[in-house]
Design an enzyme around this catalytic site. Sequence first.
Site, short mmCIF file in Angstrom:
data_model
loop_
_atom_site.label_atom_id
_atom_site.label_comp_id
_atom_site.label_asym_id
_atom_site.label_seq_id
_atom_site.Cartn_x
_atom_site.Cartn_y
_atom_site.Cartn_z
CG HIS A 230 -1.85 -1.17 1.25
ND1 HIS A 230 -1.54 -2.31 1.94
CD2 HIS A 230 -3.07 -1.38 0.66
CE1 HIS A 230 -2.53 -3.20 1.80
NE2 HIS A 230 -3.46 -2.67 1.04
N GLY A 231 2.15 1.11 -0.17
CA GLY A 231 3.01 2.28 -0.38
C GLY A 231 3.39 3.03 0.88
#
Length: 265
Positions: A230-231
């Site tokens: 999800h970065g």
Amino acid sequence: MITSRAITQAVTKQLYASSFVAAGATRVRSPLPVQHEAPVPYNLPSKSWNLLPWTPVSSRTRALPIVPARASHTDLTVPDFTAYRRESCQDTTDTSSELGRRAFTYLIMAGGGVAAAHATKNVVTDFLSTMSASADVLAMAQIEVDISTIPEGKNAIFKWQGKPLFVRHRSQYEIDIVRAVDIASLRDPQLDTDRVTKPEWLVVIGVCTHLGCVPIANAGEFGGYFCPCHGSHYDASGRIRKGPAPLNLPVPKYEFVEENKLLVG
């Protein structure tokens, strides 16, 4: 003339002198002496009749004692247990061996009590040991890491309590960068000095605080850790700098037992 009242009184006195039989035993009364009294009046108090048949109606006559007498099973004999007695117990009137027999009984009872207590202790111990952690779980409670094999600028991954453990050997350049960050700009403000024991060594649990993914070391915009799911970006101190993760990477309890030995847990 003999009235019915006089006849009733004579019959009552005869009943007092008779025997009363109940449950195989006979209660015998001695005959009452013949008394010449006036007939019992009709207005005799009712409480006097409650004494029948154990006490006479007349106040001058006293109740006689009851003598029990066996009327059945008079042919039974007491069994002879001589053949079952010990030689020292043949004479039932001799109590000299009673103390020794009691001591033996007490000894057997005490020995049985000690054995029962020991067995109970073993059962309880075995039962409680089933609730304790197994050997493999206890072995995972702590882990010892040889940090001399980790070169500077690299990150090593170990398994501890089923989770990845990151041990990072930081360079002086990485230390200067993370300590120059303004903590007011951080999502989870925390100084680097509060997260490490020795500046060159960073120990964190490699689980992303967003959804539990495992970040990649030496990656991301800040040169620390990057979670590609999800970065989420972390710096070289394990602090969240960008992305959806709300908290920094957790720091476990650890200590340096030797110069090159790290004990986690």
